[in-house]
Design a protein around this motif. Structure first.
Motif, PDB file in Angstrom:
ATOM      1  N   ALA A 251       0.800  -1.270   0.084  1.00 48.95           N
ATOM      2  CA  ALA A 251      -0.147   0.043  -0.003  1.00 48.95           C
ATOM      3  C   ALA A 251       0.690   1.113  -0.037  1.00 48.95           C
ATOM      4  O   ALA A 251       1.733   1.377   0.853  1.00 48.95           O
ATOM      5  CB  ALA A 251      -1.023  -0.132   1.124  1.00 48.95           C
ATOM      6  N   LYS A 252       0.445   2.063  -0.919  1.00 51.23           N
ATOM      7  CA  LYS A 252       1.288   3.394  -0.990  1.00 51.23           C
ATOM      8  C   LYS A 252       0.050   4.579  -1.168  1.00 51.23           C
ATOM      9  O   LYS A 252      -0.854   4.306  -1.672  1.00 51.23           O
ATOM     10  CB  LYS A 252       2.031   3.655  -2.084  1.00 51.23           C
ATOM     11  CG  LYS A 252       3.199   2.647  -2.401  1.00 51.23           C
ATOM     12  CD  LYS A 252       4.344   2.586  -1.341  1.00 51.23           C
ATOM     13  CE  LYS A 252       5.238   1.569  -1.304  1.00 51.23           C
ATOM     14  NZ  LYS A 252       6.106   1.570   0.013  1.00 51.23           N
ATOM     15  N   SER A 253       0.771   5.823  -0.523  1.00 47.85           N
ATOM     16  CA  SER A 253      -0.315   6.893  -0.450  1.00 47.85           C
ATOM     17  C   SER A 253      -0.655   7.319  -1.739  1.00 47.85           C
ATOM     18  O   SER A 253       0.586   7.579  -2.704  1.00 47.85           O
ATOM     19  CB  SER A 253       0.004   7.881   0.581  1.00 47.85           C
ATOM     20  OG  SER A 253      -0.904   8.838   0.686  1.00 47.85           O
ATOM     21  N   ASP A 264      -3.182  25.168   5.501  1.00 47.83           N
ATOM     22  CA  ASP A 264      -2.976  25.825   6.609  1.00 47.83           C
ATOM     23  C   ASP A 264      -1.475  25.909   7.204  1.00 47.83           C
ATOM     24  O   ASP A 264      -1.393  26.069   8.164  1.00 47.83           O
ATOM     25  CB  ASP A 264      -3.910  24.851   7.610  1.00 47.83           C
ATOM     26  CG  ASP A 264      -5.258  24.824   7.406  1.00 47.83           C
ATOM     27  OD1 ASP A 264      -5.728  25.960   6.600  1.00 47.83           O
ATOM     28  OD2 ASP A 264      -6.075  24.059   7.789  1.00 47.83           O
ATOM     29  N   GLY A 265      -0.705  25.262   6.351  1.00 48.40           N
ATOM     30  CA  GLY A 265       0.544  25.398   6.723  1.00 48.40           C
ATOM     31  C   GLY A 265       1.124  24.098   7.573  1.00 48.40           C
ATOM     32  O   GLY A 265       2.380  23.955   8.010  1.00 48.40           O
ATOM     33  N   ASP A 266       0.129  23.205   7.830  1.00 47.37           N
ATOM     34  CA  ASP A 266       0.522  22.111   8.737  1.00 47.37           C
ATOM     35  C   ASP A 266       1.046  20.895   7.601  1.00 47.37           C
ATOM     36  O   ASP A 266       0.433  19.788   7.440  1.00 47.37           O
ATOM     37  CB  ASP A 266      -0.487  21.416   9.374  1.00 47.37           C
ATOM     38  CG  ASP A 266      -0.023  20.405  10.589  1.00 47.37           C
ATOM     39  OD1 ASP A 266       1.105  20.113  10.265  1.00 47.37           O
ATOM     40  OD2 ASP A 266      -0.962  20.145  11.259  1.00 47.37           O
ATOM     41  N   TYR A 267       2.245  21.197   7.272  1.00 46.91           N
ATOM     42  CA  TYR A 267       3.038  20.112   6.111  1.00 46.91           C
ATOM     43  C   TYR A 267       3.115  19.069   6.749  1.00 46.91           C
ATOM     44  O   TYR A 267       3.073  17.912   5.900  1.00 46.91           O
ATOM     45  CB  TYR A 267       4.128  20.721   5.557  1.00 46.91           C
ATOM     46  CG  TYR A 267       5.168  19.901   4.932  1.00 46.91           C
ATOM     47  CD1 TYR A 267       4.849  19.560   3.423  1.00 46.91           C
ATOM     48  CD2 TYR A 267       6.337  19.277   5.580  1.00 46.91           C
ATOM     49  CE1 TYR A 267       5.886  18.826   2.649  1.00 46.91           C
ATOM     50  CE2 TYR A 267       7.087  18.533   4.802  1.00 46.91           C
ATOM     51  CZ  TYR A 267       6.871  18.250   3.396  1.00 46.91           C
ATOM     52  OH  TYR A 267       7.568  17.373   2.669  1.00 46.91           O
ATOM     53  N   ILE A 268       3.623  18.984   8.135  1.00 46.52           N
ATOM     54  CA  ILE A 268       4.201  17.631   8.561  1.00 46.52           C
ATOM     55  C   ILE A 268       2.811  16.826   8.671  1.00 46.52           C
ATOM     56  O   ILE A 268       2.914  15.672   8.399  1.00 46.52           O
ATOM     57  CB  ILE A 268       4.566  17.842  10.230  1.00 46.52           C
ATOM     58  CG1 ILE A 268       5.839  18.857   9.855  1.00 46.52           C
ATOM     59  CG2 ILE A 268       4.640  16.602  10.913  1.00 46.52           C
ATOM     60  CD1 ILE A 268       6.916  18.161   9.371  1.00 46.52           C
ATOM     61  N   GLN A 269       1.689  17.401   9.215  1.00 46.41           N
ATOM     62  CA  GLN A 269       0.483  16.771   9.357  1.00 46.41           C
ATOM     63  C   GLN A 269       0.099  15.938   7.867  1.00 46.41           C
ATOM     64  O   GLN A 269      -0.351  14.770   7.916  1.00 46.41           O
ATOM     65  CB  GLN A 269      -0.802  17.440   9.958  1.00 46.41           C
ATOM     66  CG  GLN A 269      -2.069  16.550  10.135  1.00 46.41           C
ATOM     67  CD  GLN A 269      -1.718  15.430  11.286  1.00 46.41           C
ATOM     68  OE1 GLN A 269      -1.262  15.672  12.406  1.00 46.41           O
ATOM     69  NE2 GLN A 269      -1.872  14.144  10.970  1.00 46.41           N
ATOM     70  N   ALA A 270       0.085  16.809   6.796  1.00 48.21           N
ATOM     71  CA  ALA A 270      -0.238  16.268   5.474  1.00 48.21           C
ATOM     72  C   ALA A 270       0.634  14.953   5.357  1.00 48.21           C
ATOM     73  O   ALA A 270       0.249  14.069   4.824  1.00 48.21           O
ATOM     74  CB  ALA A 270       0.093  17.273   4.678  1.00 48.21           C
ATOM     75  N   VAL A 271       2.182  15.007   5.578  1.00 45.81           N
ATOM     76  CA  VAL A 271       2.765  13.703   5.301  1.00 45.81           C
ATOM     77  C   VAL A 271       2.474  12.550   6.208  1.00 45.81           C
ATOM     78  O   VAL A 271       2.331  11.562   5.855  1.00 45.81           O
ATOM     79  CB  VAL A 271       4.334  14.244   5.648  1.00 45.81           C
ATOM     80  CG1 VAL A 271       5.096  12.817   5.256  1.00 45.81           C
ATOM     81  CG2 VAL A 271       4.928  15.305   4.853  1.00 45.81           C
ATOM     82  N   LEU A 272       2.195  12.930   7.388  1.00 50.17           N
ATOM     83  CA  LEU A 272       1.717  11.817   8.451  1.00 50.17           C
ATOM     84  C   LEU A 272       0.312  11.448   8.035  1.00 50.17           C
ATOM     85  O   LEU A 272       0.308  10.222   7.839  1.00 50.17           O
ATOM     86  CB  LEU A 272       1.618  12.407   9.777  1.00 50.17           C
ATOM     87  CG  LEU A 272       3.031  12.912  10.724  1.00 50.17           C
ATOM     88  CD1 LEU A 272       2.486  13.375  12.011  1.00 50.17           C
ATOM     89  CD2 LEU A 272       3.751  11.738  10.518  1.00 50.17           C
ATOM     90  N   ASP A 273      -0.487  11.993   7.544  1.00 50.10           N
ATOM     91  CA  ASP A 273      -1.646  11.508   7.086  1.00 50.10           C
ATOM     92  C   ASP A 273      -1.560  10.492   5.989  1.00 50.10           C
ATOM     93  O   ASP A 273      -2.171   9.424   5.780  1.00 50.10           O
ATOM     94  CB  ASP A 273      -2.916  12.487   6.461  1.00 50.10           C
ATOM     95  CG  ASP A 273      -3.440  13.205   7.706  1.00 50.10           C
ATOM     96  OD1 ASP A 273      -2.934  12.688   8.802  1.00 50.10           O
ATOM     97  OD2 ASP A 273      -4.345  13.609   7.774  1.00 50.10           O
ATOM     98  N   ASN A 275       0.776   8.644   5.507  1.00 51.38           N
ATOM     99  CA  ASN A 275       1.459   7.305   6.046  1.00 51.38           C
ATOM    100  C   ASN A 275       0.325   6.587   6.639  1.00 51.38           C
ATOM    101  O   ASN A 275       0.367   5.073   6.463  1.00 51.38           O
ATOM    102  CB  ASN A 275       2.433   7.457   7.142  1.00 51.38           C
ATOM    103  CG  ASN A 275       3.683   8.221   6.513  1.00 51.38           C
ATOM    104  OD1 ASN A 275       3.977   7.922   5.208  1.00 51.38           O
ATOM    105  ND2 ASN A 275       4.480   8.861   7.459  1.00 51.38           N
ATOM    106  N   LEU A 276      -0.858   6.994   7.107  1.00 54.32           N
ATOM    107  CA  LEU A 276      -1.851   6.289   7.507  1.00 54.32           C
ATOM    108  C   LEU A 276      -2.344   5.180   6.203  1.00 54.32           C
ATOM    109  O   LEU A 276      -2.553   4.089   6.650  1.00 54.32           O
ATOM    110  CB  LEU A 276      -3.041   7.049   7.845  1.00 54.32           C
ATOM    111  CG  LEU A 276      -2.537   7.657   9.214  1.00 54.32           C
ATOM    112  CD1 LEU A 276      -4.023   8.891   9.413  1.00 54.32           C
ATOM    113  CD2 LEU A 276      -2.643   6.823  10.320  1.00 54.32           C
ATOM    114  N   ALA A 277      -2.356   5.748   5.258  1.00 55.19           N
ATOM    115  CA  ALA A 277      -2.864   4.696   3.955  1.00 55.19           C
ATOM    116  C   ALA A 277      -1.840   3.566   4.040  1.00 55.19           C
ATOM    117  O   ALA A 277      -2.164   2.310   3.504  1.00 55.19           O
ATOM    118  CB  ALA A 277      -2.694   5.377   2.787  1.00 55.19           C
TER     119      ALA A 277
END
Length: 856
Positions: A251-253, A264-273, A275-277
């Motif tokens: 599985a890859k995002s 919103d500037g939350d680049y880190i959260q975007a990357v972490l999300d 990884n959930l996939a």
């Protein structure tokens, strides 16, 4: 110095094998040259800085070079000839190690051994560097691996499809007698056998909603996408130049980030999300024969099915049959070119997914799509345990796969109309047969869906298939009697005799030649020598050498010195109450008490080995492990017992350890309650390697007894009918407990802390289970089991009789080859004929354009 002598002797033995005629495609000089090239250019190392693992990788890449041209040529051959293709869908493939198996199947083991020897390397040491591909829990996954070997060996155009779990079945550690689970990071150093195929990456959809489309159909929209990246693994047939494909999905995002977070500037959260996939293919669920309705597990099942069916339809449309332009979208031909085998219910979502593709994407009518789906799919059932049968809640399906739930509802609606026509007015039957279970939380019975949506349904041993027809799926058998079949399981003789027990293979080959490796039924010829003293000595010598090796291994690993002349009594399988490791434990305690009661009496020495993993959440199974370890601690440290009895718990039992232990076994314990083990394949591996079986009439034991004769197996205990009668009449364990003083003493010792003096109540729960809540009637079979074990002792003292029985076990193993099993699947379910065809070797002309689109 001693180890070097052993190494030289083994090397000389292998040289003699090569003299006997094992075909070598490449000479030793070329292998050495290739090995050095990979060491330098693939691993970027030289001999000054290389580790043993580097040498393993260089050898693995060298061996893979021999596979690659055969792999490409095989796919080209399937494209040019366009046979019906077999798709084996399984959530587990318990492959073990590949290096030695690949060298053996290619016929280059001796050349590689000689090349490594000339380079000053020990090939066995290099083989030990390979991580087991532990992508399965046990029997179901190992069966899938054996089947892949046989499909390639029989020349079938077959593909395995599964998931590339980043973490396989956990590594088991025993600490203070308890099982501790550690992550099985089998990919930490990479895998030299696999090849990523990003060009075939496909999107898989989850969640969303369903709406009408403008053309009058339905469409699934507003979904969340996960990408499925395929990794291909070569599956070589035995010396026939066929190399099939196992495609595992990772599985890859998707590439795009969640823009809301990004803006919103939350680049880190975007990357972490993202990884959930990728968690979908992160870890194998370590539960076999127990259904957990977890959202991640459902996602795994659909992820594998959706990616696989996308691949199947793509390959079907690209097939080189007839006039390609005229037929490339003619879906009517699908069942003539595609056979989809569902390995248990884990891939059962293939049925509604294929319906969705045919209706929503290809635009077929419901009736035509259903006809093609049923003709293309077949279902193998692997268990009758109620806790193992998959039942997904409708709430979860509605949330994650809303379109598929719609399709399942409609399948069920039309099916119940058929039931009503055939059995008018039988409302109770309709309730029983509905795949939508209404009692409590509404659920979908995936086994019912699999039966209704398949043209063939099979069990995996004769008794198991009969139970499906007369009990578990009785209503469905009465509805579709023509769909139900039996396909008794089998094992590949290449791995489970030729590879793991080369000395026994040599002894057999000296008598009947070498073609038994692909025609295992030829072993029956060995019965001619069942009274030949020289043949007896050869069989005994092989067994004793194997036992000496295991004894040395156990002393090194566990610090326990064992008697190589003792009976090696082995029970290795997943720890589960129905497999009745507790019955084995009661026998160990009985032997211990007998020795203590009469230390100078006659006693046939035993070394009892028990191994297997308990599911992390299965507390009773983990307590059974702790009890066995506690018993071992008492027995092994009692000077009165000495070397008459030793107990070893085999830590982290897996394919590689099985290859060491099984050839040394004298006695194989297959003691499940009659009617609970679907088949078993460990029983077949022990039988093939000359161990005698003590067991119940359960699973494949029944057919093993038929093949070898009852005088060559130790059968005890209740039959399935007896078990069913006991259930109906009511089981009172105390009746057996009070009637047998030896049994009473054993249970009391467990309950009162004899084996746990620091915590006297530690195992009282096990005693309570045995006396109050035992679904598997352990105490009811105790007396018969002990008498049968006494018969084992008596027989072992007569080595001539024991060896004759062992020869009959080996000689009667022919039926239990996975080649036979796959040939039956091919002819009776998939509608294809095994070819046994040998494709041209890489240096031979193939008549195939190397630039042909090979439709991978």
């Amino acid at each position: 110095m001693a180890s070097q002598c052993v190494r030289d002797e083994e090397h000389e033995r292998r040289k003699q094998i090569s003299v006997r005629g094992i075909a070598q495609v490449e000479n030793v000089a070329n292998i050495k040259k290739t090995f050095n090239r990979h060491l330098h250019y693939t691993l970027v190392k030289d001999r000054n800085v290389s580790t043993t693992r580097d040498y393993y990788f260089a050898l693995a890449h060298s061996v893979k070079d021999h596979l690659t041209s055969r792999w490409i040529r095989t796919q080209q051959y399937w494209y040019e000839n366009d046979p019906k293709r077999i798709y084996y869908l399984s959530l587990e493939f318990y492959m073990g190690r590949s290096l030695c198996n690949t060298m053996g199947n290619l016929g280059i083991q001796s050349a590689c051994d000689e090349a490594m020897y000339q380079l000053g390397l020990d090939i066995e040491e290099l083989q030990e560097m390979e991580e087991d591909a532990g992508l399965g829990n046990g029997g179901l996954g190992r069966l899938a691996a054996c089947f892949l070997d046989s499909m390639a060996t029989l020349g079938l155009a077959a593909y395995g499809y599964g998931i590339r779990y980043e973490y396989g079945i956990f590594a088991q550690r025993i600490r203070n007698g308890e099982q501790i689970e550690e992550p099985d990071d089998w990919l930490r150093y990479g895998c030299p056998w696999e090849k990523a195929r990003p060009e075939y990456m496909v999107p898989v959809n989850f969640y969303g909603r369903v709406e009408d489309n403008p053309k009058g159909g339905r469409r699934w929209v507003d979904t969340q996408k996960v990408l499925a990246l395929p990794y291909d693994n070569p599956i070589p047939g035995y010396k026939n130049n066929v190399v099939n494909n196992l495609r595992l999905w990772s599985a890859k995002s998707p590439v795009e980030f969640n823009l809301r977070f990004f803006n919103d500037g939350d680049y880190i959260q975007a990357v972490l999300d993202r990884n959930l996939a990728e968690n979908i293919s992160r870890v194998l669920y370590p539960n076999d024969n127990f259904f957990e309705g977890k959202e991640l597990r459902l996602k795994q099942e659909y992820f594998m099915v959706a990616a696989t069916l996308n691949d199947i339809i793509r390959r079907f449309k690209n097939s080189n049959f007839g006039s390609r332009e005229a037929t490339r979208t003619n879906m009517d031909l699908l069942p003539t070119k595609v056979a989809i085998q569902l390995n248990d219910t884990h891939p059962s979502l293939a049925i509604p997914e294929l319906m969705r593709i045919l209706i929503d994407v290809e635009g077929l009518t419901w009736d035509k799509a259903w006809e093609l789906t049923v003709k293309s799919c077949a279902y193998t059932n692997h268990t009758i345990l109620p806790e193992a049968l998959e039942r997904w809640t409708c709430v979860m399906l509605q949330n994650i796969l809303p379109r598929h739930l719609e399709i399942i509802y409609h399948i069920n609606h039309l099916f119940l109309q058929e039931v009503h026509k055939k059995f008018p007015g039988d409302m109770d039957r309709m309730r029983r047969m509905s795949m939508v279970e209404e009692e409590g939380e509404k659920r979908i019975n995936m086994a019912f869906l699999s039966i209704v949506g398949s043209h063939a349904v099979n069990g995996v041993a004769a008794i198991h298939s009969e139970i499906l027809k007369t009990d578990l799926f009785k209503d469905f058998y009465e509805m579709f009697p023509e769909r139900f079949q039996n396909k008794t399981n089998g094992i590949t003789p290449r791995r489970w005799l030729l590879l793991c027990n080369p000395s026994l293979s040599d002894v057999i080959a000296e008598k009947i030649g070498e073609t038994w490796t692909v025609h295992l039924d030829q072993l029956v010829q060995l019965k001619k020598w069942d009274k030949d003293p020289a043949f007896h000595r050869n069989i005994q010598t092989v067994k004793q050498e194997n036992k000496m090796r295991v004894a040395a291994f156990l002393e090194t690993e566990y610090g326990v010195k064992i008697n190589p002349g003792s009976i090696f009594d082995i029970q290795v399988k997943r720890i589960h109450e129905y497999k009745r490791q507790l019955l084995n434990a009661l026998h160990i305690i009985t032997m211990y008490n007998r020795i203590k009661r009469n230390p100078t009496g006659k006693f046939v020495p035993r070394t009892v080995m028990i191994g297997g993993k308990a599911a992390p959440g299965y507390h009773q199974a983990k307590l059974i492990i702790k009890l066995i370890c506690a018993i071992a601690n008492v027995v092994n440290n009692d000077p009165v017992v000495g070397d008459k009895l030793k107990v070893i718990y085999l830590e982290n039992y897996r394919v590689t350890l099985a290859e060491k232990i099984i050839p040394a076994a004298d006695l194989s314990q297959q003691i499940s309650t009659a009617g609970t083990e679907a088949s078993g394949t460990g029983n077949m591996k022990f039988m093939l390697n000359g161990a005698l079986t003590i067991g119940t009439m359960d699973g494949a034991n029944v057919e093993m007894a038929e093949e070898m004769g009852m005088k060559n197996i130790f059968i005890f205990g209740m039959l399935w009918d007896d078990v069913e009668k006991l259930k109906r009449d009511g089981y009172d364990a105390n009746k057996y407990y009070n009637a047998n003083p030896e049994l009473k003493l054993c249970v009391d010792q467990i309950a009162n802390g004899f084996f746990s003096p620091q915590n006297p109540k530690e195992f009282s729960h096990i005693a309570d289970i045995l006396l109050k809540w035992d679904r598997f009637f352990t105490l009811a079979d105790f007396d018969a089991y002990i008498k049968s074990q006494d018969k084992v002792n008596e027989t072992y003292l007569n080595q001539e009789l024991w060896t004759r029985m062992a020869i009959h076990n080996i000689a009667s193993s022919g039926k239990f080859s996975s080649d036979r099993t796959i040939a039956e699947y091919a002819r009776e379910i998939w509608g294809v004929e095994p070819s046994w065809e040998k494709l041209p070797a890489p240096h031979e002309p193939s008549g195939t354009d190397a630039n042909t689109n090979n439709g991978k």
